[in-house]
Design an enzyme around this catalytic site. Structure first.
Site, PDB file in Angstrom:
ATOM      1  N   LYS A  22      -4.196 -13.854   1.679  1.00  0.00           N
ATOM      2  CA  LYS A  22      -3.649 -13.433   2.984  1.00  0.00           C
ATOM      3  C   LYS A  22      -3.718 -11.913   3.103  1.00  0.00           C
ATOM      4  CE  LYS A  22       1.068 -12.682   3.958  1.00  0.00           C
ATOM      5  NZ  LYS A  22       1.217 -11.417   4.570  1.00  0.00           N
ATOM      6  N   ASN A  23      -3.315 -11.204   2.053  1.00  0.00           N
ATOM      7  CA  ASN A  23      -3.250  -9.744   2.151  1.00  0.00           C
ATOM      8  C   ASN A  23      -4.587  -9.068   1.892  1.00  0.00           C
ATOM      9  OD1 ASN A  23      -0.623 -10.095   2.808  1.00  0.00           O
ATOM     10  ND2 ASN A  23       0.187  -9.554   0.792  1.00  0.00           N
ATOM     11  N   CYS A 116      11.336  -6.295  10.417  1.00  0.00           N
ATOM     12  CA  CYS A 116      11.144  -7.736  10.256  1.00  0.00           C
ATOM     13  C   CYS A 116      12.221  -8.202   9.292  1.00  0.00           C
ATOM     14  CB  CYS A 116       9.749  -8.020   9.718  1.00  0.00           C
ATOM     15  SG  CYS A 116       9.604  -7.542   8.019  1.00  0.00           S
ATOM     16  N   ARG A 121      10.829  -1.428   7.922  1.00  0.00           N
ATOM     17  CA  ARG A 121       9.342  -1.365   7.908  1.00  0.00           C
ATOM     18  C   ARG A 121       8.824  -0.213   8.785  1.00  0.00           C
ATOM     19  NH1 ARG A 121       7.505  -6.442   6.153  1.00  0.00           N
ATOM     20  NH2 ARG A 121       5.523  -5.502   5.639  1.00  0.00           N
ATOM     21  N   ASP A 305       6.068  -9.269  -3.760  1.00  0.00           N
ATOM     22  CA  ASP A 305       5.796 -10.553  -3.097  1.00  0.00           C
ATOM     23  C   ASP A 305       6.008 -11.747  -4.020  1.00  0.00           C
ATOM     24  OD1 ASP A 305       3.020  -9.277  -1.108  1.00  0.00           O
ATOM     25  OD2 ASP A 305       5.191  -9.083  -0.924  1.00  0.00           O
ATOM     26  N   ARG A 399       2.909 -18.940   7.455  1.00  0.00           N
ATOM     27  CA  ARG A 399       2.206 -17.673   7.702  1.00  0.00           C
ATOM     28  C   ARG A 399       1.339 -17.288   6.517  1.00  0.00           C
ATOM     29  NH1 ARG A 399       5.588 -13.074   8.100  1.00  0.00           N
ATOM     30  NH2 ARG A 399       3.542 -12.157   7.990  1.00  0.00           N
TER      31      ARG A 399
HETATM   32  C1  EPZ Z   1       1.877  -4.957   2.311  1.00  0.00           C
HETATM   33  O1  EPZ Z   1       2.836  -4.657   3.317  1.00  0.00           O
HETATM   34  C2  EPZ Z   1       1.835  -6.475   2.215  1.00  0.00           C
HETATM   35  N1  EPZ Z   1       1.402  -7.037   3.478  1.00  0.00           N
HETATM   36  C3  EPZ Z   1       3.233  -6.998   1.854  1.00  0.00           C
HETATM   37  O2  EPZ Z   1       3.129  -8.416   1.697  1.00  0.00           O
HETATM   38  C4  EPZ Z   1       3.643  -6.384   0.516  1.00  0.00           C
HETATM   39  O3  EPZ Z   1       4.960  -6.802   0.217  1.00  0.00           O
HETATM   40  C5  EPZ Z   1       3.597  -4.851   0.605  1.00  0.00           C
HETATM   41  O4  EPZ Z   1       2.280  -4.425   1.038  1.00  0.00           O
HETATM   42  C6  EPZ Z   1       3.896  -4.192  -0.732  1.00  0.00           C
HETATM   43  O5  EPZ Z   1       2.992  -4.623  -1.683  1.00  0.00           O
HETATM   44  C7  EPZ Z   1       0.068  -7.063   3.764  1.00  0.00           C
HETATM   45  O6  EPZ Z   1      -0.752  -6.608   2.994  1.00  0.00           O
HETATM   46  C8  EPZ Z   1      -0.323  -7.689   5.077  1.00  0.00           C
HETATM   47  P1  EPZ Z   1       3.904  -0.964   2.244  1.00  0.00           P
HETATM   48  P2  EPZ Z   1       2.989  -3.132   3.867  1.00  0.00           P
HETATM   49  O7  EPZ Z   1       3.453  -0.108   3.368  1.00  0.00           O
HETATM   50  O8  EPZ Z   1       1.671  -2.491   3.919  1.00  0.00           O
HETATM   51  C9  EPZ Z   1       7.718   1.690   3.244  1.00  0.00           C
HETATM   52  C10 EPZ Z   1       3.787 -10.657   1.958  1.00  0.00           C
HETATM   53  O9  EPZ Z   1       4.810 -11.304   1.693  1.00  0.00           O
HETATM   54  N2  EPZ Z   1       6.901   2.342   4.266  1.00  0.00           N
HETATM   55  O10 EPZ Z   1       3.235  -0.832   0.927  1.00  0.00           O
HETATM   56  O11 EPZ Z   1       3.816  -3.166   5.095  1.00  0.00           O
HETATM   57  C11 EPZ Z   1       8.025   0.230   3.565  1.00  0.00           C
HETATM   58  O12 EPZ Z   1       9.135   0.115   4.427  1.00  0.00           O
HETATM   59  C12 EPZ Z   1       3.902  -9.267   2.567  1.00  0.00           C
HETATM   60  O13 EPZ Z   1       2.605 -11.064   1.759  1.00  0.00           O
HETATM   61  C13 EPZ Z   1       7.419   3.461   4.940  1.00  0.00           C
HETATM   62  O14 EPZ Z   1       8.528   3.888   4.680  1.00  0.00           O
HETATM   63  O15 EPZ Z   1       3.848  -2.493   2.685  1.00  0.00           O
HETATM   64  C14 EPZ Z   1       8.300  -0.357   2.202  1.00  0.00           C
HETATM   65  O16 EPZ Z   1       9.636  -0.050   1.840  1.00  0.00           O
HETATM   66  C15 EPZ Z   1       5.338  -8.825   2.722  1.00  0.00           C
HETATM   67  N3  EPZ Z   1       6.657   4.053   5.896  1.00  0.00           N
HETATM   68  C16 EPZ Z   1       7.354   0.418   1.279  1.00  0.00           C
HETATM   69  O17 EPZ Z   1       6.971   1.594   2.021  1.00  0.00           O
HETATM   70  C17 EPZ Z   1       5.389   3.612   6.198  1.00  0.00           C
HETATM   71  O18 EPZ Z   1       4.721   4.209   7.075  1.00  0.00           O
HETATM   72  C18 EPZ Z   1       6.086  -0.353   0.900  1.00  0.00           C
HETATM   73  O19 EPZ Z   1       5.500  -0.786   2.100  1.00  0.00           O
HETATM   74  C19 EPZ Z   1       4.888   2.479   5.521  1.00  0.00           C
HETATM   75  C20 EPZ Z   1       5.660   1.871   4.543  1.00  0.00           C
END
Ligand code: EPZ
Length: 426
Positions: A22-23, A116, A121, A305, A399
């Protein structure tokens, strides 16, 4: 509003082939906008997020056909640069479409994805990186508008190795003039899949999988044929299912090195792990050992995850485990549901840390999925519990897992997907 009905007590055993990630597919689908040809993607998971991404591509003018797990996408006719609010609301990760649309059309309009089930996020790292590449970003009535006369390569230091911000920056930099370097980039394996697909389309990217990725701007991309990498989180979920039910499972079409953060922790609980090229097997000891400490971290640390699934597995382990969720502020909403099944868990540090005292058995109950991986965790708990568990709000799980009930049944479980509330009484 569907549900899964899980009859507990069956061992998960047998063989399963793992599908595409998915990711991995989501950023690759966001990137096909950049090429004005035809792309053929194999091993695409038939999950809700894939279908939402297809709707976004069709909204901006791509033609998409799906045959089994193969997607054929003609992006030559793409001509719109607005991603509708109703689709962003369905899938917050649609924010990764920004970079591709901006790169192709030099303008993009998307509604704020908002928070979410996992927390706020924010997208500040995404917007800061696009601004550094030359985009002018404004917001109008809840929409983000990014415009750039020209995108210029530059050095971008991410404050945190955000997966989505790394991917968005890569996409926006493909056509940028000169070279872009992303420092403190996320190292998740899915980023390497995105790099490999983009390079197959004619991009010049290197370094994915390390914390420094460089993108040399090119004038255009062509389509490509590509096979999406296997889903390491789905694989980890099925390994955990065998572990918690005292079974044994062999998974095909996996990349063992991607699973190491997960299999090393499962080994600590007493499971036996064997790996061969493309294959991983797990044998459960029956009663698992508790983990002194499990802490979620960016790759190659333990993946967030898989945290809910491991929490479910530790509810019936011997001893007390401590699980720290460091990546998201609200990723423990499955804990209350596990406690309804008899789990002994205390949440500390404003809900980020779970202290799990193993109990002999969980008991079947009606519980509610609050998010994708939390829902999967409740299904695992139901597999190990005495009696029947009904896991409601199955749309969360749909999803990210392609017919999880079918895969688990193939491995000896008794799981039925009740596709509407009316069947719940069955
Ligand atoms: C990706 O989400 C994955 N989703 C998530 O998988 C996964 O949990 C996450 O990476 C961490 O590995 C997809 O790839 C579609 P991040 P993403 O940006 O990109 C903060 C699942 O269950 N942050 O690495 O949204 C954020 O709030 C899903 O398959 C900011 O503060 O994750 C979080 O605390 C859930 N500002 C941390 O960074 C930003 O601009 C990591 O988020 C962006 C992120």
């Amino acid at each position: 509003m569907g549900a899964y009905r899980v009859c507990g007590g069956k061992k998960i055993s047998g063989e399963l082939t793992i599908g595409g990630g998915k990711n991995a597919i989501l950023p690759i689908l966001a990137s096909v906008i950049l090429n004005s040809g035809v792309s053929v993607l194999h091993n695409c998971p038939r999950i809700a997020d894939t279908f939402t991404s297809i709707e976004i591509l069709e909204t901006i003018g791509c033609k998409v056909a799906m045959e089994g797990n193969t997607l054929i996408i003609d992006s030559s006719g793409a001509d719109k640069c607005e991603i509708p609010e109703k689709l962003v609301g369905k899938m917050r990760s649609s924010i990764i479409f920004m970079g591709g649309v901006l790169g192709r059309f030099r303008t993009v309009k998307i509604s704020y994805p908002g928070g979410c089930e996992l927390g706020l996020r924010p997208i500040n790292y995404h917007l800061k990186a696009l601004t550094q590449l030359g985009a002018e970003i404004t917001d109008e009535h809840g929409f983000i508008i990014a415009k750039a006369d020209k995108l210029r390569g530059t050095k971008i230091n991410l404050d945190f190795p955000s997966v989505g911000a790394t991917e968005n920056t890569m996409l926006a930099a493909v056509f940028a003039e000169g070279e872009t370097m992303i420092v403190n980039a996320a190292k998740e394996p899915e980023i390497a899949d995105l790099q490999n697909f983009l390079n197959a389309c004619g991009a010049k990217i290197k370094g994915a999988g390390t914390d420094a990725i460089t993108i040399r701007g090119v004038p255009r991309l062509h389509g490509a044929e590509y096979t999406i990498m296997p889903d390491r989180i789905a694989a980890g979920t099925f390994l955990a299912a065998a572990a918690v039910t005292g079974g044994s499972v062999t998974l095909r079409n996996v990349m063992a090195e991607h699973l190491y953060p997960i299999t090393s922790k499962l080994t600590e609980t007493g499971c036996g792990i064997q790996t061969r090229p493309g294959i991983v097997s797990l044998t459960s000891p029956g009663k698992l050992r508790a983990l002194d400490r499990l802490r979620t971290c960016p790759h190659p640390g333990f993946p967030t995850d898989m945290q809910p699934q491991m929490t479910a597995l530790l509810c019936t382990a011997n001893g007390t485990s401590i699980v720290e969720e460091t990546m998201f502020e609200s990723r423990n909403r499955h804990v209350n549901e596990l406690m309804r099944m008899g789990a002994d868990i205390i949440l500390a540090e404003s809900g980020r840390t779970a202290i799990i005292k193993g109990v002999k058995k969980l008991k079947g109950s009606t519980v509610s999925s609050k998010d994708l991986r939390g829902g999967a965790a409740l299904i695992l708990a139901g597999l190990a519990a005495e009696g029947t568990t009904t896991v409601t709000n199955s749309e969360h799980v749909e999803r990210g897992y392609e017919r999880i009930e079918h895969a688990l049944t193939q491995l000896g479980a008794d799981v039925v997907h009740l596709c509407s509330e009316s069947h719940l009484g069955e």
